[in-house]
Design a protein around this motif. Structure first.
Motif, PDB file in Angstrom:
ATOM      1  N   GLU A 116      29.854  35.249 102.520  1.00 24.26           N
ATOM      2  CA  GLU A 116      29.651  36.703 102.561  1.00 24.26           C
ATOM      3  C   GLU A 116      30.949  37.454 102.311  1.00 24.26           C
ATOM      4  O   GLU A 116      30.953  38.512 101.677  1.00 24.26           O
ATOM      5  CB  GLU A 116      29.055  37.107 103.911  1.00 24.26           C
ATOM      6  CG  GLU A 116      27.613  36.702 104.032  1.00 24.26           C
ATOM      7  CD  GLU A 116      27.114  36.767 105.450  1.00 24.26           C
ATOM      8  OE1 GLU A 116      25.933  37.068 105.632  1.00 24.26           O
ATOM      9  OE2 GLU A 116      27.911  36.515 106.385  1.00 24.26           O
TER      10      GLU A 116
ATOM     11  N   LEU B  88      31.292  40.032  99.146  1.00 21.61           N
ATOM     12  CA  LEU B  88      31.349  41.467  99.470  1.00 21.61           C
ATOM     13  C   LEU B  88      31.837  42.333  98.299  1.00 21.61           C
ATOM     14  O   LEU B  88      31.198  43.333  97.966  1.00 21.61           O
ATOM     15  CB  LEU B  88      32.204  41.680 100.727  1.00 21.61           C
ATOM     16  CG  LEU B  88      32.239  43.094 101.284  1.00 21.61           C
ATOM     17  CD1 LEU B  88      30.835  43.550 101.693  1.00 21.61           C
ATOM     18  CD2 LEU B  88      33.177  43.188 102.473  1.00 21.61           C
TER      19      LEU B  88
ATOM     20  N   ILE C 186      29.095  42.775  95.860  1.00 18.76           N
ATOM     21  CA  ILE C 186      28.086  43.771  96.253  1.00 18.76           C
ATOM     22  C   ILE C 186      28.537  45.142  95.777  1.00 18.76           C
ATOM     23  O   ILE C 186      27.782  45.881  95.153  1.00 18.76           O
ATOM     24  CB  ILE C 186      27.902  43.802  97.791  1.00 18.76           C
ATOM     25  CG1 ILE C 186      27.325  42.488  98.288  1.00 18.76           C
ATOM     26  CG2 ILE C 186      26.998  44.973  98.200  1.00 18.76           C
ATOM     27  CD1 ILE C 186      27.145  42.418  99.789  1.00 18.76           C
TER      28      ILE C 186
ATOM     29  N   GLY D  29      28.069  45.744  92.286  1.00 19.93           N
ATOM     30  CA  GLY D  29      26.694  45.865  91.835  1.00 19.93           C
ATOM     31  C   GLY D  29      26.135  44.630  91.167  1.00 19.93           C
ATOM     32  O   GLY D  29      25.250  44.707  90.326  1.00 19.93           O
TER      33      GLY D  29
ATOM     34  N   GLU E 179      23.256  36.058  91.091  1.00 16.53           N
ATOM     35  CA  GLU E 179      24.541  35.908  90.431  1.00 16.53           C
ATOM     36  C   GLU E 179      25.647  35.759  91.473  1.00 16.53           C
ATOM     37  O   GLU E 179      26.553  34.942  91.343  1.00 16.53           O
ATOM     38  CB  GLU E 179      24.809  37.182  89.627  1.00 16.53           C
ATOM     39  CG  GLU E 179      25.087  36.971  88.165  1.00 16.53           C
ATOM     40  CD  GLU E 179      25.345  38.304  87.489  1.00 16.53           C
ATOM     41  OE1 GLU E 179      26.292  38.392  86.730  1.00 16.53           O
ATOM     42  OE2 GLU E 179      24.593  39.277  87.755  1.00 16.53           O
ATOM     43  N   MET E 180      25.521  36.597  92.521  1.00 15.24           N
ATOM     44  CA  MET E 180      26.517  36.644  93.573  1.00 15.24           C
ATOM     45  C   MET E 180      26.641  35.292  94.277  1.00 15.24           C
ATOM     46  O   MET E 180      27.727  34.775  94.465  1.00 15.24           O
ATOM     47  CB  MET E 180      26.098  37.687  94.609  1.00 15.24           C
ATOM     48  CG  MET E 180      27.077  38.756  94.809  1.00 15.24           C
ATOM     49  SD  MET E 180      26.331  40.240  95.468  1.00 15.24           S
ATOM     50  CE  MET E 180      25.303  39.704  96.779  1.00 15.24           C
TER      51      MET E 180
ATOM     52  N   ARG F 199      28.143  32.647  91.946  1.00 16.58           N
ATOM     53  CA  ARG F 199      29.561  32.846  91.719  1.00 16.58           C
ATOM     54  C   ARG F 199      30.363  32.597  92.994  1.00 16.58           C
ATOM     55  O   ARG F 199      31.446  32.005  92.953  1.00 16.58           O
ATOM     56  CB  ARG F 199      29.796  34.265  91.208  1.00 16.58           C
ATOM     57  CG  ARG F 199      31.206  34.488  90.748  1.00 16.58           C
ATOM     58  CD  ARG F 199      31.337  35.761  89.963  1.00 16.58           C
ATOM     59  NE  ARG F 199      32.742  36.087  89.828  1.00 16.58           N
ATOM     60  CZ  ARG F 199      33.571  35.427  89.027  1.00 16.58           C
ATOM     61  NH1 ARG F 199      33.132  34.434  88.294  1.00 16.58           N
ATOM     62  NH2 ARG F 199      34.837  35.761  88.962  1.00 16.58           N
TER      63      ARG F 199
END
Lengths: 244, 299
Positions: free
Chosen positions: B161, B165, B168, B171, B176-177, B180
């Motif tokens: 997380e 962050l 986030i 966007g 994807e987040m 990655r």
């Protein structure tokens, strides 16, 4: 070795330029982060909530007393009516007073005292919440500075704190209202018998509880906004170098 | 993410870079992946070059008459005095100096974390003094990655997380987040600790998470403020190696404020700061002789 190359490759995203220029914190994400702060800092959250709980419990207990005493006062003239049939309610009230239960002046004084208690409880609640909000914002300056380094806008910080406070304020006020109500109810049930629950004006009582919850939320938010805004506006370097 | 063909059994495998063995026959895929990565990197650097052709600058950061004066009560304390510094694209620059010399202040100015009293700092020829809050946030989010002495991870968030962050804010979609984030944490060697909280990690591991986080949005510049200051020698060395690797392989400009002599070994240039002024700038080539002697005498 290859991973960093790949990472860079991924760093040229397919998104178009307009999307790339956005900085955002979607509400669901903000809510998730704020809730995490509440659930993982349970001790701190409990302290903030306790301020609300105590203030609102006191407020609701005063209101519960009002509702119950109104119910009891209505009861007495009814008893009088049974003995002296034909008397109007107003006369019944007069009869009750002449029985020496309460002087009119004393009654007005009682009301005034209740208003005073309500105001005092709200003040205590407000100061308590402001204090714990100030603390919880101050001890997180570093975190706020970090978030700003990572690209957070001022409003993201404020948003996170507002969600957190709104949740704490609501839960605290709800718990406080229930506690305050139950305590007074139990006391009067012991004093005047369990029959009072039947005589009480429950509609009025629920309205009071509703108002109390709203007041709890509003006070929490009003108390939280100034420290949160102040923290959000700090230059990241200043926020990061603050030692608490 | 990418499709590769197993050299042994010819199965086509979709990979994110995390799987290095063929699921069917167990053959080592790293060779093929490396080839693929090179092609992708070439393609992307092609795109990068096109992008740059419009705004080609040799210097990624330039400061002009940068001055910062802290007012403490009645006393004015100058932390930086008229600093002129040009930082080349893709270089590994160390800012060295005793504590209180102003290196952290310079770090804050370059990173847009504080406003200079006078003078200005250009990032890719963009004058930071002209930027509004939104643009500044955008710059911090996309262009610059920060690494701090005290790690500054968000304590209530897991490693994953923390790394996601900035994504986030940028966007990125959540799939994807996660992909990655896992990739980055794998790069820094924490592939097996994605869901640990900072307090469950050692200092070195926390700093690795911070390095991964600084790379979240593939910044052009990574700013490191005493990244090894709170680490023991060995762990500090590992972080420096990681930064150097990053610098060498991805051409990310690394600017590091430090007084760790190990840093000299990997730096392209060393800026010595004293009393808020640049004392001298050493080029890597001139330092080769020194290293042997300095390496032994650690603080």
């Amino acid at each position: 070795m290859i991973d960093i190359d790949r990472m860079l490759a991924a760093a040229k995203p397919s998104e178009d330029d307009e999307i790339r220029r956005q900085i955002m914190l979607p509400w669901p994400e903000a809510f998730r982060i704020a809730m995490r702060n509440v659930t993982l800092r349970l001790g701190r959250a409990a302290i903030t909530a306790t301020g609300v709980i105590l203030g609102i419990a006191f407020l609701v207990s005063v209101w519960t007393t009002n509702v119950i005493q109104d119910a009891l006062e209505e009861e007495k003239p009814l008893a009088g009516l049974q003995q002296e049939a034909g008397k109007t309610e107003v006369e019944g009230g007069v009869a009750m007073m002449t029985e020496g239960v309460e002087e009119p002046g004393e009654r007005a004084e009682g009301k005034a005292r209740q208003v005073w208690l309500v105001v005092m409880s709200l003040l205590v609640c407000g100061v308590g919440i402001t204090n714990s909000m100030l603390m919880s914002v101050t001890e997180r300056f570093r975190e706020i500075g970090t978030m700003k380094c990572l690209g957070a806008l001022d409003e993201f910080i404020v948003r996170l704190f507002l969600i957190e406070t709104a949740v704490l304020g609501f839960l605290g006020a709800l718990v406080g209202a229930i506690i305050g109500h139950l305590i007074m109810l139990v006391i009067y049930m012991i004093k005047a018998g369990s029959s009072i629950t039947a005589k009480m004006d429950w509609g009025q009582m629920l309205t009071y509880i509703g108002i109390a919850v709203v007041i709890g939320c509003v006070i929490s938010l009003v108390a939280a906004v100034p420290p949160a805004v102040r923290a959000a506006r700090m230059a990241p370097a200043v926020a990061l170098s603050t030692e608490v | 993410m990418a499709k590769i063909e197993c050299p042994k059994c010819k199965t086509v495998i979709e990979t994110t870079g995390l799987v290095t063995v063929c699921p069917d026959c167990g053959a080592d895929l790293r060779g093929v992946m490396e080839e693929l990565a090179h092609t992708v990197a070439e393609e992307s650097s092609g795109a990068f070059a096109r992008d740059e052709s419009m705004t080609t600058h040799e210097f990624i950061v330039r400061t002009k008459g940068l001055t910062k004066i802290y007012t403490m009560g009645e006393v004015e304390v100058p932390a930086l005095r008229d600093v002129e510094l040009d930082i080349r694209r893709g270089e590994y620059l160390s800012i060295m100096g005793p504590s209180g010399s102003g290196k952290s202040t310079l770090f804050n100015m370059i990173g847009g974390l504080d406003k200079p009293t006078s003078g200005t700092c250009f990032i890719e020829e963009v004058d930071m003094a002209q930027l509004d809050a939104f643009e500044l946030a955008w710059l911090r989010c996309r262009k610059i990655g920060y690494i701090f002495q005290t790690f500054n991870l968000i304590p209530v968030m897991t490693a994953m997380e923390n790394v996601t962050l900035p994504m986030i804010f940028a966007g990125m979609s959540s799939d994807e987040m996660l992909e990655r984030g896992a990739l980055l944490l794998d790069i820094v060697g924490l592939g097996d600790r994605l869901h640990h909280k900072p307090y469950e990690l050692s200092g070195g591991q926390q700093q690795r998470v911070a390095v991964a986080r600084s790379l979240a949005n593939a910044p052009a510049i990574v700013l490191a403020d005493e990244p090894t200051g709170n680490l023991d020698l060995q762990t500090g060395k590992e972080i420096i190696d990681l930064l150097k690797r990053l610098n060498a392989e991805s051409e990310t400009t690394i600017i590091s404020a430090t007084h760790d002599l190990k840093m000299i070994d990997v730096s392209d240039r060393i800026v010595h700061i004293r009393d808020g002024m640049i004392e001298r700038i050493d080029e890597r080539e001139d330092l080769d002789i020194e290293i042997g002697t300095i390496d032994g005498e650690e603080e």
